[in-house]
Design an enzyme around this catalytic site. Sequence first.
Site, mmCIF file in Angstrom:
data_model
loop_
_atom_site.group_PDB
_atom_site.id
_atom_site.type_symbol
_atom_site.label_atom_id
_atom_site.label_comp_id
_atom_site.label_asym_id
_atom_site.label_seq_id
_atom_site.Cartn_x
_atom_site.Cartn_y
_atom_site.Cartn_z
ATOM 1 N N THR A 129 -21.528 10.202 -2.665
ATOM 2 C CA THR A 129 -21.514 8.926 -3.377
ATOM 3 C C THR A 129 -22.380 7.892 -2.681
ATOM 4 O O THR A 129 -23.072 7.102 -3.329
ATOM 5 C CB THR A 129 -20.071 8.396 -3.481
ATOM 6 O OG1 THR A 129 -19.304 9.316 -4.262
ATOM 7 C CG2 THR A 129 -20.023 7.020 -4.114
ATOM 8 N N LYS A 171 -11.786 17.742 3.057
ATOM 9 C CA LYS A 171 -12.000 17.036 1.798
ATOM 10 C C LYS A 171 -12.347 18.084 0.759
ATOM 11 O O LYS A 171 -13.411 18.711 0.802
ATOM 12 C CB LYS A 171 -13.129 16.004 1.903
ATOM 13 C CG LYS A 171 -13.389 15.306 0.576
ATOM 14 C CD LYS A 171 -14.605 14.404 0.557
ATOM 15 C CE LYS A 171 -14.801 13.862 -0.866
ATOM 16 N NZ LYS A 171 -16.034 13.063 -1.006
ATOM 17 N N ASP A 174 -11.544 12.590 -8.941
ATOM 18 C CA ASP A 174 -10.694 11.458 -9.305
ATOM 19 C C ASP A 174 -9.940 11.683 -10.609
ATOM 20 O O ASP A 174 -8.744 11.407 -10.707
ATOM 21 C CB ASP A 174 -11.518 10.177 -9.440
ATOM 22 C CG ASP A 174 -12.401 9.890 -8.242
ATOM 23 O OD1 ASP A 174 -12.589 10.792 -7.400
ATOM 24 O OD2 ASP A 174 -12.922 8.774 -8.151
ATOM 25 N N GLU A 175 -10.660 12.148 -11.621
ATOM 26 C CA GLU A 175 -10.091 12.243 -12.966
ATOM 27 C C GLU A 175 -9.109 13.399 -13.105
ATOM 28 O O GLU A 175 -8.530 13.602 -14.170
ATOM 29 C CB GLU A 175 -11.217 12.361 -14.003
ATOM 30 C CG GLU A 175 -11.865 13.722 -14.132
ATOM 31 C CD GLU A 175 -12.792 14.094 -12.988
ATOM 32 O OE1 GLU A 175 -13.353 15.201 -13.026
ATOM 33 O OE2 GLU A 175 -12.959 13.288 -12.061
ATOM 34 N N TYR A 197 -16.072 18.970 4.632
ATOM 35 C CA TYR A 197 -16.320 18.480 3.273
ATOM 36 C C TYR A 197 -16.686 19.676 2.402
ATOM 37 O O TYR A 197 -17.791 20.203 2.475
ATOM 38 C CB TYR A 197 -17.446 17.442 3.328
ATOM 39 C CG TYR A 197 -17.738 16.677 2.051
ATOM 40 C CD1 TYR A 197 -17.112 16.966 0.847
ATOM 41 C CD2 TYR A 197 -18.672 15.641 2.067
ATOM 42 C CE1 TYR A 197 -17.393 16.250 -0.295
ATOM 43 C CE2 TYR A 197 -18.963 14.918 0.930
ATOM 44 C CZ TYR A 197 -18.333 15.230 -0.249
ATOM 45 O OH TYR A 197 -18.628 14.518 -1.388
ATOM 46 N N GLY A 230 -11.016 15.496 -4.148
ATOM 47 C CA GLY A 230 -12.206 14.731 -4.444
ATOM 48 C C GLY A 230 -12.587 14.607 -5.904
ATOM 49 O O GLY A 230 -13.701 14.179 -6.200
ATOM 50 N N SER A 254 -15.090 8.136 -5.664
ATOM 51 C CA SER A 254 -15.973 6.991 -5.877
ATOM 52 C C SER A 254 -15.389 5.952 -6.814
ATOM 53 O O SER A 254 -15.615 4.755 -6.646
ATOM 54 C CB SER A 254 -17.329 7.462 -6.413
ATOM 55 O OG SER A 254 -17.154 8.142 -7.648
#
Length: 354
Positions: free
Chosen positions: A96, A218, A245-246, A187, A243, A262
């Site tokens: 991001t 992550k 979000d939705e 990550y 990681g 983000s």
Amino acid sequence: MPTCLSHANERGNDKTSSQPVQFLLLRSQQDGKKQSCFSHLAGVFSRDIMLRIEGLIAAVFTPVKENGDLNLDIIDRYVNHLVSQGVLNVFICGSTGEGASFSLAERKQLTEKWVSAGSGKLQNVIVHVGGISIPDSQDLARHAESVGVQGISTLPTVVFKPKNASKVAEHLKMLYDAAPKTPLLYYHLPGYTGVDILIEDLVNAVEKLGVPTFSGVKFTGANLKDLRRSIRLFGDKYMFPYGCDEQMLCVLPLGCRSFIGSTYNYAGRLYNKLIEVYKNGDMEMASKLLDKSQSLVGVLFAHSFDAGINKQVMSLVSEIDMGPPRHPIVYRSEDEMKKVRQELEEAGFFNGIY
């Protein structure tokens, strides 16, 4: 980035206990300086320092001026914007933040600024130090530790890629050697990196090799079986921030307790509320809030979602000018952003973030 396609110095802030994000950082202290107290006996780690964060961690954007130079001056305002939403943790220079598009010197400047701007306000500053060259990553890790970040993180090397979990563990060991007092997160971003290992295998390899600062992963991947199994086997020792979000509501039942993304930059209230109502057992409201999140992501995908348009939405919502993305990411025109705003309004997004 917020989707599976892409997308902290104890500050002594007495007010954080009332915030929706809970924080736990275990450490030993001597003469006011952070000390690491690790021992490695018969393959078992005994640790007095580890990173454990519950709640939101904003994967922050990198503000730049119109000429492409860093715009460090607005990061103080940026921090206040995050804190006003109850977002007290940041992840800098990741995908991001376009970290790979900035020089080592610029990345060090960003790290220093976020640490200073967050002092007394943020709970954790985690810096992504990954890149093409492991020596460069070690340099960034040493610098991050020297200025007092709470954690570092790394992608795998993305040109000459590791072939298996053991090679990734060796990479992490090299970063531990460079920054032995700072918690370390791997990550996992296989959609971008092409390195699609099982996290269960990675944790086993790390423990076999001995990386005392390893604090978790992550996880920005689609293999939720691997995520759940990793949490079940290792969740008492390590954190596995998600990681995408939705998809937050999809992974809360799997045991996810921390989230790096983000859209938390400008919709932190929405996601904090989602976590709250889920914990209270109100699945109907949690689903409605998730619908708001997915409406946002749907608009972004309709406009060829990438870090650039997400950065511009941040500018739109926060009224803090993030500036353009670095080449080759596309900077959307004013006309397109007017259309984006209209579509977000029609989707009811702005009614869900305040």
